[in-house]
Design a protein around this motif. Structure first.
Motif, PDB file in Angstrom:
ATOM      1  N   ALA A   1       0.804  -1.197   0.000  1.00 15.58           N
ATOM      2  CA  ALA A   1       0.000   0.000   0.000  1.00 15.58           C
ATOM      3  C   ALA A   1       0.851   1.268   0.000  1.00 15.58           C
ATOM      4  CB  ALA A   1      -0.869   0.022   1.252  1.00 15.58           C
ATOM      5  N   ARG A   2       2.035   1.210   0.638  1.00 22.60           N
ATOM      6  CA  ARG A   2       2.803   2.446   0.789  1.00 22.60           C
ATOM      7  C   ARG A   2       3.369   2.934  -0.540  1.00 22.60           C
ATOM      8  NH1 ARG A   2       6.688   0.630   5.264  1.00 22.60           N
ATOM      9  NH2 ARG A   2       5.429  -1.242   5.529  1.00 22.60           N
TER      10      ARG A   2
ATOM     11  N   LYS B   1      -2.011  -6.606  -3.199  1.00 25.66           N
ATOM     12  CA  LYS B   1      -1.963  -7.864  -2.456  1.00 25.66           C
ATOM     13  C   LYS B   1      -3.131  -8.734  -2.903  1.00 25.66           C
ATOM     14  CE  LYS B   1       0.731  -6.033   1.223  1.00 25.66           C
ATOM     15  NZ  LYS B   1       0.754  -4.907   2.149  1.00 25.66           N
TER      16      LYS B   1
ATOM     17  N   ASP C   1       8.031   1.583  -4.815  1.00 29.74           N
ATOM     18  CA  ASP C   1       7.581   1.191  -3.473  1.00 29.74           C
ATOM     19  C   ASP C   1       8.329   2.071  -2.481  1.00 29.74           C
ATOM     20  OD1 ASP C   1       6.220  -0.140  -1.503  1.00 29.74           O
ATOM     21  OD2 ASP C   1       7.081  -2.110  -1.911  1.00 29.74           O
ATOM     22  N   ASP C   2       7.937   1.988  -1.205  1.00 29.05           N
ATOM     23  CA  ASP C   2       8.610   2.872  -0.239  1.00 29.05           C
ATOM     24  C   ASP C   2       9.935   2.302   0.234  1.00 29.05           C
ATOM     25  OD1 ASP C   2       7.278   0.849   1.291  1.00 29.05           O
ATOM     26  OD2 ASP C   2       7.420   2.109   3.068  1.00 29.05           O
ATOM     27  N   LEU C   3      10.060   0.946   0.259  1.00 27.62           N
ATOM     28  CA  LEU C   3      11.233   0.365   0.920  1.00 27.62           C
ATOM     29  C   LEU C   3      11.585  -1.005   0.348  1.00 27.62           C
ATOM     30  CD1 LEU C   3      12.042   0.471   4.641  1.00 27.62           C
ATOM     31  CD2 LEU C   3      11.676  -1.803   3.672  1.00 27.62           C
TER      32      LEU C   3
ATOM     33  N   ALA D   1      13.595  -4.291   1.613  1.00 28.42           N
ATOM     34  CA  ALA D   1      14.277  -4.993   2.714  1.00 28.42           C
ATOM     35  C   ALA D   1      14.852  -6.290   2.144  1.00 28.42           C
ATOM     36  CB  ALA D   1      13.314  -5.228   3.865  1.00 28.42           C
ATOM     37  N   THR D   2      14.089  -7.386   2.170  1.00 23.72           N
ATOM     38  CA  THR D   2      14.568  -8.639   1.548  1.00 23.72           C
ATOM     39  C   THR D   2      14.507  -8.545   0.031  1.00 23.72           C
ATOM     40  OG1 THR D   2      12.387  -9.692   1.419  1.00 23.72           O
ATOM     41  CG2 THR D   2      13.621  -9.964   3.485  1.00 23.72           C
ATOM     42  N   GLY D   3      13.733  -7.579  -0.474  1.00 21.81           N
ATOM     43  CA  GLY D   3      13.558  -7.438  -1.919  1.00 21.81           C
ATOM     44  C   GLY D   3      12.496  -8.358  -2.497  1.00 21.81           C
ATOM     45  N   GLY D   4      11.908  -9.196  -1.654  1.00 21.70           N
ATOM     46  CA  GLY D   4      10.934 -10.177  -2.150  1.00 21.70           C
ATOM     47  C   GLY D   4       9.736  -9.531  -2.831  1.00 21.70           C
ATOM     48  N   THR D   5       9.216  -8.466  -2.239  1.00 22.05           N
ATOM     49  CA  THR D   5       8.024  -7.815  -2.790  1.00 22.05           C
ATOM     50  C   THR D   5       8.348  -7.157  -4.131  1.00 22.05           C
ATOM     51  OG1 THR D   5       7.384  -7.340  -0.500  1.00 22.05           O
ATOM     52  CG2 THR D   5       6.162  -6.200  -2.240  1.00 22.05           C
TER      53      THR D   5
HETATM   54  C1  PRP Z   1       6.506  -3.352   3.170  1.00 26.79           C
HETATM   55  C2  PRP Z   1       7.082  -2.295   2.253  1.00 26.79           C
HETATM   56  C3  PRP Z   1       7.462  -3.093   1.042  1.00 26.79           C
HETATM   57  C4  PRP Z   1       7.884  -4.428   1.630  1.00 26.79           C
HETATM   58  C5  PRP Z   1       9.378  -4.500   1.707  1.00 26.79           C
HETATM   59  O1  PRP Z   1       5.194  -3.577   2.807  1.00 26.79           O
HETATM   60  O2  PRP Z   1       6.142  -1.276   1.978  1.00 26.79           O
HETATM   61  O3  PRP Z   1       6.364  -3.279   0.144  1.00 26.79           O
HETATM   62  O4  PRP Z   1       7.324  -4.499   2.949  1.00 26.79           O
HETATM   63  O5  PRP Z   1       9.804  -5.717   2.250  1.00 26.79           O
HETATM   64  P1  PRP Z   1      10.625  -6.792   1.413  1.00 26.79           P
HETATM   65  O6  PRP Z   1      11.669  -6.069   0.645  1.00 26.79           O
HETATM   66  O7  PRP Z   1      11.213  -7.685   2.476  1.00 26.79           O
HETATM   67  O8  PRP Z   1       9.667  -7.536   0.529  1.00 26.79           O
HETATM   68  P2  PRP Z   1       4.132  -4.328   3.703  1.00 26.79           P
HETATM   69  O9  PRP Z   1       3.993  -5.730   3.175  1.00 26.79           O
HETATM   70  O10 PRP Z   1       4.496  -4.171   5.141  1.00 26.79           O
HETATM   71  O11 PRP Z   1       2.787  -3.596   3.309  1.00 26.79           O
HETATM   72  P3  PRP Z   1       2.165  -2.131   3.476  1.00 26.79           P
HETATM   73  O12 PRP Z   1       2.789  -1.267   2.400  1.00 26.79           O
HETATM   74  O13 PRP Z   1       0.732  -2.402   3.195  1.00 26.79           O
HETATM   75  O14 PRP Z   1       2.451  -1.614   4.855  1.00 26.79           O
END
Ligand code: PRP
Ligand code: ADE
Length: 176
Positions: free
Chosen positions: A62-63, A84, A123-125, A127-131
């Motif tokens: 969502a972010r 999602k 996307d905003d962030l 981390a693991t890059g999976g998303t």
């Molecule tokens: C967070 C963030 C990224 C993802 C990053 O989303 O906004 O989409 O996690 O993590 P990754 O690199 O390990 O995949 P989240 O699933 O928390 O959803 P949100 O945006 O609805 O808060």
């Protein structure tokens, strides 16, 4: 890193041990509250992508939507939500990916863009890059050309951006 990277980083809050012990959560709400900082953030992306002939900004639920919508508006291109599982009403294609515990799935409408369109994913962030990687694979499978994956924050120590690059996609982060 963008020219405003240090400034943008300074208005992002780190909340320790949220949502669980050991996680340093990067909270972008102070950045969103600060209109000058939010404008600089969007301007950083506009500056980078305005000459790249982007056909659509695909933003991750969502972010990612928070930055994707104003960016698509400024670039004069379309906006594609990568959502999602279970949120999109029309025909979808999906990509499953692995979370720290379990699995998740992102979806895209099958008519979200045309074959060969030049897509910027935001996307905003990372981390693991999976998303982000799942979104990039999904868009590639759908016939889109992923010009770049872009984020506000990269957490390089977790290795996600490296994994995305190893998979053949370009990564841009405003700050890390
Ligand atoms: C967070 C963030 C990224 C993802 C990053 O989303 O906004 O989409 O996690 O993590 P990754 O690199 O390990 O995949 P989240 O699933 O928390 O959803 P949100 O945006 O609805 O808060
Ligand atoms: N998503 C995954 N890891 C995160 C973190 N450390 N901060 C904010 N969002 C996240």
């Amino acid at each position: 890193m963008s020219i405003y990277g240090d400034y943008i980083k300074s208005v992002i809050r780190t909340v320790p041990d949220w949502p669980q012990p050991g996680v340093n959560f990067r909270d972008i709400t102070p950045l969103l509250q600060n209109s000058a900082a939010f404008r600089k953030l969007i301007d950083s992306f506009v500056h980078r992508y305005q000459e790249m002939e982007i056909d659509a900004v695909a933003a991750i639920d969502a972010r990612g939507f928070i930055i994707g919508a104003p960016l698509a508006y400024e670039l004069g291109c379309s906006f594609v939500p990568v959502r999602k599982k279970g949120k999109l009403p029309f025909r979808t294609i999906s990509e499953t990916y692995t979370l720290e515990y379990g699995e998740a799935e992102v979806e895209l409408h099958s008519d979200a863009f045309r074959e060969g369109d030049r897509i910027l994913i935001v996307d905003d962030l990372i981390a693991t890059g999976g998303t982000m990687l799942a979104a990039a694979k999904l868009i590639s499978r759908s016939g889109g050309h992923v010009v770049e994956t872009a984020t506000i924050i990269d957490l390089p120590d977790i290795g996600g951006s490296e994994k995305i690059r190893e998979a053949g996609f370009s990564v841009f982060a405003v700050c890390s």
